[in-house]
Write an enzyme that holds these catalytic residues in place. Structure first.
Site, PDB file in Angstrom:
ATOM      1  N   GLU A   1      65.407  24.799  31.899  1.00  0.00           N
ATOM      2  CA  GLU A   1      65.784  26.180  32.217  1.00  0.00           C
ATOM      3  C   GLU A   1      64.811  26.711  33.273  1.00  0.00           C
ATOM      4  O   GLU A   1      63.617  26.414  33.223  1.00  0.00           O
ATOM      5  CB  GLU A   1      65.703  26.969  30.897  1.00  0.00           C
ATOM      6  CG  GLU A   1      65.757  28.458  30.962  1.00  0.00           C
ATOM      7  CD  GLU A   1      67.113  28.999  31.342  1.00  0.00           C
ATOM      8  OE1 GLU A   1      67.479  28.829  32.525  1.00  0.00           O
ATOM      9  OE2 GLU A   1      67.769  29.639  30.508  1.00  0.00           O
TER      10      GLU A   1
ATOM     11  N   ASP B   1      62.675  34.485  29.575  1.00  0.00           N
ATOM     12  CA  ASP B   1      62.005  35.792  29.472  1.00  0.00           C
ATOM     13  C   ASP B   1      62.059  36.375  28.077  1.00  0.00           C
ATOM     14  O   ASP B   1      61.140  36.208  27.309  1.00  0.00           O
ATOM     15  CB  ASP B   1      62.355  36.768  30.604  1.00  0.00           C
ATOM     16  CG  ASP B   1      63.822  37.125  30.707  1.00  0.00           C
ATOM     17  OD1 ASP B   1      64.629  36.671  29.885  1.00  0.00           O
ATOM     18  OD2 ASP B   1      64.144  37.888  31.635  1.00  0.00           O
ATOM     19  N   THR B   2      63.129  37.011  27.671  1.00  0.00           N
ATOM     20  CA  THR B   2      63.148  37.563  26.310  1.00  0.00           C
ATOM     21  C   THR B   2      63.238  36.433  25.278  1.00  0.00           C
ATOM     22  O   THR B   2      62.887  36.630  24.123  1.00  0.00           O
ATOM     23  CB  THR B   2      64.366  38.478  26.106  1.00  0.00           C
ATOM     24  OG1 THR B   2      65.548  37.686  26.284  1.00  0.00           O
ATOM     25  CG2 THR B   2      64.370  39.618  27.097  1.00  0.00           C
TER      26      THR B   2
ATOM     27  N   PHE C   1      60.787  40.846  38.260  1.00  0.00           N
ATOM     28  CA  PHE C   1      61.985  40.118  38.640  1.00  0.00           C
ATOM     29  C   PHE C   1      61.712  39.290  39.884  1.00  0.00           C
ATOM     30  O   PHE C   1      61.270  39.803  40.899  1.00  0.00           O
ATOM     31  CB  PHE C   1      63.136  41.099  38.870  1.00  0.00           C
ATOM     32  CG  PHE C   1      64.470  40.417  38.917  1.00  0.00           C
ATOM     33  CD1 PHE C   1      65.120  40.052  37.750  1.00  0.00           C
ATOM     34  CD2 PHE C   1      65.066  40.118  40.133  1.00  0.00           C
ATOM     35  CE1 PHE C   1      66.350  39.409  37.790  1.00  0.00           C
ATOM     36  CE2 PHE C   1      66.294  39.476  40.188  1.00  0.00           C
ATOM     37  CZ  PHE C   1      66.937  39.123  39.007  1.00  0.00           C
ATOM     38  N   VAL C   2      61.957  38.001  39.792  1.00  0.00           N
ATOM     39  CA  VAL C   2      61.720  37.108  40.930  1.00  0.00           C
ATOM     40  C   VAL C   2      63.013  36.383  41.298  1.00  0.00           C
ATOM     41  O   VAL C   2      63.922  36.264  40.477  1.00  0.00           O
ATOM     42  CB  VAL C   2      60.613  36.078  40.612  1.00  0.00           C
ATOM     43  CG1 VAL C   2      59.251  36.744  40.524  1.00  0.00           C
ATOM     44  CG2 VAL C   2      60.914  35.306  39.334  1.00  0.00           C
TER      45      VAL C   2
ATOM     46  N   ASP D   1      68.650  33.803  41.084  1.00  0.00           N
ATOM     47  CA  ASP D   1      69.443  34.725  41.900  1.00  0.00           C
ATOM     48  C   ASP D   1      69.229  36.196  41.548  1.00  0.00           C
ATOM     49  O   ASP D   1      68.702  36.540  40.490  1.00  0.00           O
ATOM     50  CB  ASP D   1      70.932  34.431  41.717  1.00  0.00           C
ATOM     51  CG  ASP D   1      71.445  34.923  40.366  1.00  0.00           C
ATOM     52  OD1 ASP D   1      70.823  34.583  39.337  1.00  0.00           O
ATOM     53  OD2 ASP D   1      72.431  35.674  40.341  1.00  0.00           O
TER      54      ASP D   1
END
Ligand code: HPA
Ligand code: MG
Length: 226
Positions: free
Chosen positions: A142, A146-147, A195-196, A202
């Site tokens: 993956e 994150d969460t 956020f990257v 994307d």
């Protein structure tokens, strides 16, 4: 925060932690597609660094999987570059050490993001029947954890097919209060909660063609907002 990850039979796995105040590299220090000139603020992780870190993760994986063939489950779309590069390194290492593990790659698609926000509903799209995983050693690949909600749901789904072992490789893990790091066995980089994009990650389907991992600019966020 400790720079050390957990011990296992492969020995000590060092963790790369990108601190909250890391601004990224200035855009003029690297090359990138001209069409994104106004849309990114900085080069957060250059492509070459991603590649070398991926090679290191391939070493850890080879040590842990030993003689087992690897059933790779690539989480699309964001995971496609990391998965392709990781599998390539595993093959090269195998060739160079006469320990050629067979790798089979299958794809699963999940979707839970709109703009830069995680949404409640998670959809598993494509390849729902994973019965070929029964009794096998599985590596879920993956791009970003994150969460951990997505990964938890996916792990639960995979476990129902009774594999022999399941490990998770995440190129990026976000540093959150309730961090999902324990879900991820091989972590490329621990990053702050921002956020990257790039390297197949994307923002509303844009920026997958950017090789570096970058931070969006305000212009970029506005331009590609749905
Ligand atoms: N960027 C792109 N996609 C994502 C991210 C991110 O930071 N987090 C979860 N999906
Ligand atoms: Mg996405």
């Amino acid at each position: 925060m400790s720079a050390l990850l957990q011990m296992d039979n492969a020995g000590i796995k060092r963790r790369i932690v990108i601190k909250d105040d890391w601004p990224g590299y200035s855009l003029d220090l690297f090359t990138y597609p001209e069409h994104y000139h106004d849309d990114i603020e900085s080069i957060y992780i250059p492509h070459g660094v991603i590649m070398n870190r991926t090679e290191r993760l391939a070493h850890y994986i080879m040590d842990d999987f030993r003689d087992d063939n690897i059933m790779v489950l690539c989480v699309l779309k964001g995971g496609y570059k990391f998965c392709a590069d990781l599998v390539e390194f595993i093959k090269i290492l195998g060739r160079n050490s006469n320990k050629y593990l067979e790798t089979r790659v299958e794809f699963i698609r999940l979707k839970s993001y709109l703009n830069d926000q995680s949404t409640e509903d998670l959809h598993i799209i494509g390849c729902r029947d994973l019965s070929f995983l029964r009794g096998k050693s599985v590596l879920i690949v993956e791009a970003i954890v994150d969460t951990g909600k997505t990964m938890k749901a996916l792990l639960k789904h995979v476990e129902t097919f009774e594999p022999k072992m399941v490990k998770v490789a995440g190129l990026l893990v976000k540093r959150l209060a309730n961090m999902a790091e324990s879900l991820t066995d091989y972590v490329g980089f621990e990053i702050p909660n921002r956020f990257v994009v790039g390297y197949a990650l994307d923002y509303n389907e844009y920026f997958r063609d950017l090789n570096h991992i970058c931070v969006l600019s305000r212009t970029g966020k506005m331009k590609y907002k749905i």
